[in-house]
Design an enzyme around this catalytic site. Structure first.
Site, PDB file in Angstrom:
ATOM      1  N   ASN A 149       0.742  -1.207  -0.023  1.00 23.10           N
ATOM      2  CA  ASN A 149      -0.053   0.031  -0.047  1.00 23.10           C
ATOM      3  C   ASN A 149       1.037   1.388  -0.212  1.00 23.10           C
ATOM      4  O   ASN A 149       2.058   1.273   0.292  1.00 23.10           O
ATOM      5  CB  ASN A 149      -0.843  -0.143   1.167  1.00 23.10           C
ATOM      6  N   CYS A 170      -4.943  -7.340  -3.876  1.00 28.32           N
ATOM      7  CA  CYS A 170      -5.504  -7.226  -2.397  1.00 28.32           C
ATOM      8  C   CYS A 170      -6.407  -8.168  -1.927  1.00 28.32           C
ATOM      9  O   CYS A 170      -7.037  -8.927  -2.971  1.00 28.32           O
ATOM     10  CB  CYS A 170      -6.194  -5.877  -2.620  1.00 28.32           C
ATOM     11  N   HIS A 171      -6.626  -8.376  -0.937  1.00 28.98           N
ATOM     12  CA  HIS A 171      -7.869  -9.430  -0.336  1.00 28.98           C
ATOM     13  C   HIS A 171      -9.080  -8.852   0.273  1.00 28.98           C
ATOM     14  O   HIS A 171      -9.760  -9.601   0.739  1.00 28.98           O
ATOM     15  CB  HIS A 171      -7.060 -10.277   0.768  1.00 28.98           C
ATOM     16  N   HIS A 201      -9.991  -0.719  -2.164  1.00 31.54           N
ATOM     17  CA  HIS A 201     -10.644  -0.345  -0.869  1.00 31.54           C
ATOM     18  C   HIS A 201     -11.747   0.640  -1.116  1.00 31.54           C
ATOM     19  O   HIS A 201     -12.163   0.924  -0.348  1.00 31.54           O
ATOM     20  CB  HIS A 201      -9.191   0.545   0.052  1.00 31.54           C
ATOM     21  N   TYR A 258     -11.902   7.039   4.019  1.00 30.39           N
ATOM     22  CA  TYR A 258     -12.099   7.656   2.680  1.00 30.39           C
ATOM     23  C   TYR A 258     -13.280   8.352   2.293  1.00 30.39           C
ATOM     24  O   TYR A 258     -13.341   9.036   1.185  1.00 30.39           O
ATOM     25  CB  TYR A 258     -12.135   6.292   1.553  1.00 30.39           C
TER      26      TYR A 258
END
Length: 488
Positions: A149, A170-171, A201, A258
């Site tokens: 990241n 990414c998971h 994300h 975010y």
């Protein structure tokens, strides 16, 4: 098959071990070479001993090497995996601590917001160094798998400026799907089919089907609100589901930073988060978790080494994408996953230069993305706000333009909801000065920033945040693990 995989930042011990055992679950891969590299010789030797023990216990011919000479590790590599954290926990602590002085309360701080943007400034020059070495000494058709990241910024820089074939992994999608399958009462994850698309994300489950039956917003909201655990841990995420009509992949804590709405008033933050675990919104939660995890590993290393003597169980192969991508590319066994790539028509209503996360299929011809996806308008609007910040951040990191960096931070949704322009300008100066050792592109700007700080009239405060917890001692962690084991 025989080829070489280089892992940069291999001192991320737990994650490196997971990638290693996942890859060795593929029968054809037993003869490959893993080249580990890290800036820490200490960490390298710890992880090499663990991986050597796994190889020995499973009687494999797999070769494991370790070196602080990154270029040597990359020589002849067909695949390069990055899981680096430039600046380590020391710089990360400033990503959380300094913004708090200006009222910005982050849970993770590794994607956007003030912490994620500065994290990107530290990482991108190093990513470009990786790419230079990869172009010069790795296999001609090498593929770069970035796990580090801030995912979108790092991948953007590697593709656009590093000129290396890169995919970001990414998971978050997998974890979100596991939650949805659970609340809907699926007997296995295979019963749930979904299309998830957006940016890393901030990816959205825009199509959900359980055993072929479409799942709508109302059914999903009811399922989450009826769940005894998720109804408390994912309050913010459920609220976004109600308003946007689709579920976000990201955890409650990640998603909260975010958006401009849920963390801007200190007295409102606790309404939307849950303190049962760091990932649900705790102030600086991931920093605390990372610090505790590192301390625990250092103290309990003999146990980790002993555990490495167990046989590899293919049934426990994780859902991390890396091993499945390599298997598909090398054996032509098709794999479907969600990958971070340059948009280029994948999502119709996001900027074409952005790094998007969306479904794709992998076979011996490469990663083939499903194109022409259109996001719901609210999802697209939220993603575009972040993309604009990411773009400016990448350009600032490349150019060393501190004014552009300040504009990137100013345009961040949460920063903009909390801080004034004067506060943002001073905060960025303070972060650049504090992290100068990892920001070579801003060396020319540091003296002036230091001078401005010495005469600034902008007021700050020492604030721990709305929901901060102290780092627990080894004794406290041991007592908690013992209690959990007794309950289990």
């Amino acid at each position: 098959m025989s080829f070489k995989i280089a892992i940069i930042g291999a001192g991320s011990v737990g994650f490196t071990k997971k990638l290693f055992t996942d890859i060795l679950c593929v029968p054809e891969f037993k003869d490959i070479e893993f080249a580990l590299t890290d800036v820490s010789e200490h960490n390298l030797q710890m992880i090499k001993a663990i991986l050597d023990r796994i190889v020995e216990a499973n009687r494999l011919p797999t070769k494991v090497t370790a070196t602080t000479d990154r270029r040597k590790a990359l020589e002849g590599a067909r695949y390069v995996i990055s899981c680096v954290r430039v600046g380590g926990l020391e710089a990360y602590a400033d990503d959380i601590r300094i913004p708090l002085k200006y009222g910005i309360d982050q849970c993770v701080g590794d994607t956007i917001c003030a912490g994620g943007i500065l994290y990107g400034q530290r990482n991108i020059p190093v990513i470009l160094d990786f790419c230079k070495d990869i172009r010069e000494v790795a296999e001609t058709n090498v593929k770069f798998l970035n796990y580090a990241n801030p995912m979108a910024m790092n991948t953007w820089a590697a593709i656009e400026y590093g000129k290396v074939d890169t995919v970001g992994l990414c998971h978050g999608v997998q974890h979100g799907a596991e939650q949805i399958a659970e609340v809907l009462g699926a007997k296995s994850r295979q019963e749930l089919d979904y299309v998830c698309s957006g940016i890393n994300h901030q990816t959205w489950f825009i199509d959900l089907r359980l055993n072929g039956r479409p799942i709508g917003k109302d059914e999903l909201v009811a399922a989450f609100e009826a769940h005894p655990v998720y109804s408390q841990q994912e309050k913010l995420r459920i609220d976004v589901l109600k308003r946007f009509g689709v579920y976000s992949t990201e955890s409650n804590g990640h998603l909260s930073e975010y958006l401009p709405w849920y963390r801007k008033r200190p007295d409102e933050i606790t309404r939307w988060i849950d303190m049962s675990d760091w990932i649900h919104g705790e102030t600086g939660g991931y920093l605390r978790y990372s610090t505790e995890t590192r301390n625990w590993f250092e103290t309990e290393y003999p146990q980790f080494l002993e555990a490495a003597s167990k046989p590899i169980d293919p049934e426990k192969r994780s859902n991390e994408h890396a091993s499945h991508i390599l298997e598909a590319l090398e054996t032509n066994r098709v794999y479907r996953g969600h990958f971070n790539v340059k948009n280029d028509g994948v999502i119709t209503n996001l900027p074409q230069d952005a790094i998007v996360e969306s479904p794709g299929f992998v076979d011996r011809f490469g990663i083939n993305m499903a194109a022409g996806i259109t996001l719901p308008e609210a999802c697209a609007a939220t993603c575009i706000s972040s993309i604009n910040v990411q773009r400016m951040s990448v350009h600032a990191a490349i150019s060393g333009d501190i004014d552009l960096l300040k504009l990137a931070v100013l345009h961040d949704p949460l920063v903009g909801a909390v801080s004034t322009p004067e506060e943002v300008w001073q905060m960025v100066d303070e972060m650049v000065v504090a992290q100068a050792a990892w920001l070579p592109q801003y060396a020319h700007a540091v003296p002036a920033a230091r001078e401005r700080l010495s005469t600034s009239q902008v007021k700050t405060r020492e604030w721990a945040g709305a929901a901060r917890r102290s780092v627990r001692s080894i004794e406290e962690l041991r007592a908690e693990k013992t209690a959990l084991a007794q309950v289990g």
